[in-house]
Write a protein that holds these residues in place. Structure first.
Motif, PDB file in Angstrom:
ATOM      1  N   PRO A 146      36.357 112.366 117.551  1.00  0.00           N
ATOM      2  CA  PRO A 146      35.252 112.884 117.255  1.00  0.00           C
ATOM      3  C   PRO A 146      34.165 111.616 116.622  1.00  0.00           C
ATOM      4  O   PRO A 146      32.800 111.583 117.127  1.00  0.00           O
ATOM      5  CB  PRO A 146      34.941 113.712 116.340  1.00  0.00           C
ATOM      6  CG  PRO A 146      36.225 113.691 115.342  1.00  0.00           C
ATOM      7  CD  PRO A 146      37.175 112.371 116.039  1.00  0.00           C
ATOM      8  N   HIS A 147      34.189 110.153 116.835  1.00  0.00           N
ATOM      9  CA  HIS A 147      33.578 109.192 115.772  1.00  0.00           C
ATOM     10  C   HIS A 147      33.785 108.111 116.287  1.00  0.00           C
ATOM     11  O   HIS A 147      33.075 107.019 116.269  1.00  0.00           O
ATOM     12  CB  HIS A 147      34.052 108.888 113.884  1.00  0.00           C
ATOM     13  CG  HIS A 147      33.555 110.074 113.569  1.00  0.00           C
ATOM     14  ND1 HIS A 147      34.459 110.348 112.295  1.00  0.00           N
ATOM     15  CD2 HIS A 147      32.589 110.572 112.579  1.00  0.00           C
ATOM     16  CE1 HIS A 147      34.556 111.354 111.652  1.00  0.00           C
ATOM     17  NE2 HIS A 147      32.662 111.614 112.162  1.00  0.00           N
ATOM     18  N   GLY A 148      34.418 108.236 117.817  1.00  0.00           N
ATOM     19  CA  GLY A 148      34.734 107.555 118.694  1.00  0.00           C
ATOM     20  C   GLY A 148      33.279 106.031 118.730  1.00  0.00           C
ATOM     21  O   GLY A 148      33.219 105.047 118.642  1.00  0.00           O
ATOM     22  N   PRO A 149      33.117 106.645 118.835  1.00  0.00           N
ATOM     23  CA  PRO A 149      31.642 105.437 119.619  1.00  0.00           C
ATOM     24  C   PRO A 149      30.262 104.851 118.639  1.00  0.00           C
ATOM     25  O   PRO A 149      30.360 103.963 119.038  1.00  0.00           O
ATOM     26  CB  PRO A 149      30.395 106.439 120.530  1.00  0.00           C
ATOM     27  CG  PRO A 149      31.340 108.058 120.955  1.00  0.00           C
ATOM     28  CD  PRO A 149      32.573 107.881 119.717  1.00  0.00           C
ATOM     29  N   GLU A 150      30.422 105.793 117.049  1.00  0.00           N
ATOM     30  CA  GLU A 150      30.190 105.093 116.565  1.00  0.00           C
ATOM     31  C   GLU A 150      31.195 103.994 115.375  1.00  0.00           C
ATOM     32  O   GLU A 150      30.528 103.190 114.923  1.00  0.00           O
ATOM     33  CB  GLU A 150      29.762 105.812 115.243  1.00  0.00           C
ATOM     34  CG  GLU A 150      28.681 107.118 115.406  1.00  0.00           C
ATOM     35  CD  GLU A 150      30.058 108.771 115.963  1.00  0.00           C
ATOM     36  OE1 GLU A 150      29.913 109.239 115.388  1.00  0.00           O
ATOM     37  OE2 GLU A 150      30.337 108.382 116.788  1.00  0.00           O
ATOM     38  N   ARG A 151      31.989 104.057 115.929  1.00  0.00           N
ATOM     39  CA  ARG A 151      33.031 103.481 115.973  1.00  0.00           C
ATOM     40  C   ARG A 151      32.834 102.126 116.087  1.00  0.00           C
ATOM     41  O   ARG A 151      33.713 100.797 116.062  1.00  0.00           O
ATOM     42  CB  ARG A 151      34.581 104.209 115.426  1.00  0.00           C
ATOM     43  CG  ARG A 151      34.980 104.887 114.427  1.00  0.00           C
ATOM     44  CD  ARG A 151      36.580 105.684 114.660  1.00  0.00           C
ATOM     45  NE  ARG A 151      37.117 104.915 114.270  1.00  0.00           N
ATOM     46  CZ  ARG A 151      38.640 105.118 113.369  1.00  0.00           C
ATOM     47  NH1 ARG A 151      37.650 105.923 112.967  1.00  0.00           N
ATOM     48  NH2 ARG A 151      38.709 103.970 113.339  1.00  0.00           N
ATOM     49  N   ARG A 152      33.347 102.600 117.685  1.00  0.00           N
ATOM     50  CA  ARG A 152      33.423 101.314 118.545  1.00  0.00           C
ATOM     51  C   ARG A 152      31.372 100.244 118.549  1.00  0.00           C
ATOM     52  O   ARG A 152      32.089  99.266 118.797  1.00  0.00           O
ATOM     53  CB  ARG A 152      32.753 101.516 120.074  1.00  0.00           C
ATOM     54  CG  ARG A 152      34.746 102.276 120.507  1.00  0.00           C
ATOM     55  CD  ARG A 152      34.656 102.216 121.452  1.00  0.00           C
ATOM     56  NE  ARG A 152      33.312 103.310 122.271  1.00  0.00           N
ATOM     57  CZ  ARG A 152      33.916 104.593 122.703  1.00  0.00           C
ATOM     58  NH1 ARG A 152      35.212 104.492 121.804  1.00  0.00           N
ATOM     59  NH2 ARG A 152      33.457 105.431 123.075  1.00  0.00           N
ATOM     60  N   ALA A 153      30.714 100.733 118.357  1.00  0.00           N
ATOM     61  CA  ALA A 153      29.186 100.248 118.010  1.00  0.00           C
ATOM     62  C   ALA A 153      29.622  99.528 116.342  1.00  0.00           C
ATOM     63  O   ALA A 153      29.517  98.507 116.907  1.00  0.00           O
ATOM     64  CB  ALA A 153      28.100 101.686 118.296  1.00  0.00           C
ATOM     65  N   THR A 154      29.912 100.217 115.620  1.00  0.00           N
ATOM     66  CA  THR A 154      29.998  99.675 114.361  1.00  0.00           C
ATOM     67  C   THR A 154      31.245  98.167 114.413  1.00  0.00           C
ATOM     68  O   THR A 154      30.600  97.178 114.147  1.00  0.00           O
ATOM     69  CB  THR A 154      30.846 100.039 113.324  1.00  0.00           C
ATOM     70  OG1 THR A 154      29.622 101.469 112.822  1.00  0.00           O
ATOM     71  CG2 THR A 154      31.364  99.514 111.828  1.00  0.00           C
ATOM     72  N   ALA A 155      32.385  97.693 115.642  1.00  0.00           N
ATOM     73  CA  ALA A 155      33.075  97.250 115.800  1.00  0.00           C
ATOM     74  C   ALA A 155      32.247  95.974 116.352  1.00  0.00           C
ATOM     75  O   ALA A 155      33.053  95.129 115.745  1.00  0.00           O
ATOM     76  CB  ALA A 155      34.010  97.681 116.046  1.00  0.00           C
ATOM     77  N   ARG A 156      31.741  96.015 117.426  1.00  0.00           N
ATOM     78  CA  ARG A 156      30.501  95.182 118.053  1.00  0.00           C
ATOM     79  C   ARG A 156      30.265  94.326 117.090  1.00  0.00           C
ATOM     80  O   ARG A 156      29.689  93.056 117.205  1.00  0.00           O
ATOM     81  CB  ARG A 156      29.941  95.957 119.032  1.00  0.00           C
ATOM     82  CG  ARG A 156      30.818  96.817 120.299  1.00  0.00           C
ATOM     83  CD  ARG A 156      29.382  96.274 121.434  1.00  0.00           C
ATOM     84  NE  ARG A 156      30.627  97.825 122.241  1.00  0.00           N
ATOM     85  CZ  ARG A 156      30.498  99.308 121.977  1.00  0.00           C
ATOM     86  NH1 ARG A 156      29.230  99.807 121.502  1.00  0.00           N
ATOM     87  NH2 ARG A 156      31.972 100.049 123.083  1.00  0.00           N
ATOM     88  N   ALA A 157      29.417  95.287 116.346  1.00  0.00           N
ATOM     89  CA  ALA A 157      28.401  94.393 115.222  1.00  0.00           C
ATOM     90  C   ALA A 157      29.141  93.585 114.508  1.00  0.00           C
ATOM     91  O   ALA A 157      28.285  92.411 113.956  1.00  0.00           O
ATOM     92  CB  ALA A 157      27.425  95.780 114.419  1.00  0.00           C
TER      93      ALA A 157
END
Length: 569
Positions: free
Chosen positions: A182-193
């Motif tokens: 459920p938090h996949g997109p936020e996790r990816r955005a945070t990892a990119r940052a």
């Protein structure tokens, strides 16, 4: 706000259009497999259903809805649900216009005109809403093909219902991963940052004032800004999202103080965000303590800009819309003048070219031509298998759709190698055709569309690009002054810092867009650099202030709960 006068209106020579590096493969997107798998599943379900019913002639209408599964994979699921619904509605509206037009007239001249206007509207709305890849191209491809499909007015409701059915399947497929991650997109955005901040810190230590450091800093600022946007768009505040926000704060600190950044820790946290495990916790956060963050607040990027303001007179989107309309019309009518039976292929080729400036449009034109020429050779090799039967035709299209998404993010021409044979095979669901005829039509339409599309891009100038830079510089300077006022105690630091971050991201985008235009006045390049450097210095000062590292004592950290609850109130 700075009183620096705008740059004088001095003419400059037309910039050279590059060839070096245009076809060089890049790094694939970290989520390429998501749209690839989604479009295969969303397309296979209705296609196999129609195969069982013996009505593959209706595939084009269900495919219009199925291709909506390509969109919004970068958005958190709460935002994705809304975005996908709007994409389906937009696709249905485009198909409705095309169906009604095709049922009322068979004049190719009228159909090309309607197709060009639709392409311009689709381009403008996709850019204004920032829906992301694949942008307007899918809408234009489907609606243009539908325009040239014979219709009767009585068939329109049924065909439109098939589009909605395909869109419903696409919506369900796009939302299905939320059940597992459920938090996949936020996790990816945070990892990119985190990765971008670590890359900037490494670069700044070896090339503190060089162009490489400037590029890395801009990329890191954009990634951090995108991560905050993703978290605020994610919906309800959860423990996992609060933990992710703590990590974005660490990326923000590394951006402000690259010399003190622990790049190993940043990359370790980013790696820990893969999968569905617990979100990594920075070592200085004690288990069970009250979650507190630096500068999390409601005004991440300022107030939301209404859609109508992005489309108002003076908008930088309008010259690109005019280019699209003129280029598509020229391409369609050029194809008609040559007696080609599928002018919508030339129209779609032209529509696919238009990017933020002439240079990028030229690059896309070269990539499109090369990809299509290689793609017709691929079609010649695939056609014998696809013509064995309708099941083989479906399998071929599904594999090509997957391949297109797997390769598109590496370079557009590579994706086009798969898109071209897929587009040719789609025309054969109603009846099999001679490959030689299809190949000839496709090659001629590609060359006509690319040539006339580039001509339109050069002829329709975008003098507003320079004005957009002036506005972006002014916005960045105003945001910096507000942040400095907050540092002096005359206002809130956190909202001002978010405004400044957003303004710097917009300034870099405006400068990059204007740099690739042809007939343009001399650009204020030094003022852009000065504004960016001053803005990033102020950003660093605000982060040091919030973390208590300015030598004047610490300021109590704002709790994320208070910040987010206030933001959503």
């Amino acid at each position: 706000m700075s009183s620096t006068p705008p740059s004088p209106l001095r003419p400059v020579r037309a910039r050279r259009l590059p060839l070096a590096g245009v076809l060089r493969p890049g790094k694939p997107s970290d989520i390429w497999f998501k749209p690839a798998c989604s479009v295969v599943v969303a397309t296979a379900i209705p296609n196999l259903t129609l195969l069982a019913l013996g009505r593959l002639d209706l595939v084009m209408y269900t495919m219009a809805g199925s291709f909506c599964a390509l969109y919004a994979h970068n958005l958190p699921y709460a935002a994705r649900a809304r975005a996908l619904a709007w994409v389906v509605l937009g696709m249905a509206a485009s198909i409705a216009v095309a169906l009604v037009t095709a049922s009322l007239t068979g004049s190719a001249v009228v159909l090309v005109a309607v197709g060009a206007v639709l392409a311009a509207l689709q381009k403008t709305l996709c850019d204004a809403t920032r829906i992301g890849p694949p942008g307007h191209l899918i809408f234009t491809f489907i609606s243009s093909a539908t325009l040239f499909a014979p219709q009767s007015i009585g068939q329109v409701p049924g065909h439109l219902a098939l589009t909605f059915a395909g869109g419903a399947v696409a919506w369900l497929v796009g939302m299905a991963p939320a059940l597992l991650r459920p938090h996949g997109p936020e996790r990816r955005a945070t990892a990119r940052a985190l990765h971008a901040a670590a890359a900037y810190a490494d670069t700044a230590r070896t090339d503190a004032t060089g162009a490489a450091a400037e590029r890395a800093r801009s990329a890191a600022a954009g990634a951090v800004h995108a991560a905050w946007q993703s978290l605020l768009a994610a919906g309800s505040r959860t423990a996992a999202r609060r933990a992710l926000a703590r990590l974005v704060v660490r990326a923000e600190e590394a951006l402000a103080m690259p010399g003190a950044a622990d790049t190993t820790a940043l990359r370790g946290w980013a790696a820990g965000l893969r999968g569905t495990g617990a979100v990594p916790r920075p070592h200085d956060v004690r288990p069970g303590e009250e979650d507190e963050l630096l500068g999390v607040d409601a005004e991440l990027a300022g107030p939301k800009v209404p859609l109508w303001r992005r489309l108002a007179p003076g908008s930088p989107l309008l010259p690109i819309a005019l280019r699209t309309a003129v280029g598509c019309a020229l391409a369609g009518y050029g194809s008609l003048a040559l007696g080609i039976g599928r002018p919508y292929w030339a129209l779609v080729t032209a529509a696919s070219l238009y990017q933020a400036n002439v240079t990028l449009t030229w690059n896309r034109g070269v990539q499109r031509v090369v990809g299509n020429l290689v793609g017709v050779l691929a079609f010649a090799a695939i056609a014998p298998f696809a013509h064995l039967g309708h099941a083989e035709l479906i399998v071929s299209c599904l594999l090509l759709a997957f391949g297109a998404e797997a390769l598109m993010s590496r370079n557009y021409w590579m994706g086009s190698v798969c898109v071209t044979p897929m587009a040719l095979l789609v025309t054969e669901f109603a009846r099999f055709q001679q490959p030689g005829e299809l190949i000839l039509d496709r090659v001629v339409d590609t060359l006509v569309g690319a040539l006339l599309g580039i001509v339109a891009a050069v002829a329709v100038t975008n003098r507003r690009a320079g004005d957009q830079i002036e506005r972006a510089i002014g916005s960045a300077e105003l945001a910096r002054e507000r942040a400095e006022a907050g540092l002096a105690g005359a206002g809130a630091v956190e909202p001002a810092r978010r405004h400044l971050t957003a303004a710097l991201v917009d300034l870099r985008a405006a400068a990059d867009a204007a740099a690739g235009e042809w007939w343009q006045r001399a650009l204020p390049e030094q003022r852009v650099v000065d504004a960016e450097r001053a803005g990033h210095r102020t950003l660093a000062a605000t982060v040091r202030r919030q973390s208590g590292e300015n030598g004047q004592g610490t300021r109590p950290r704002e709790r994320v709960a208070d910040a987010w609850e206030g933001a959503r109130a």
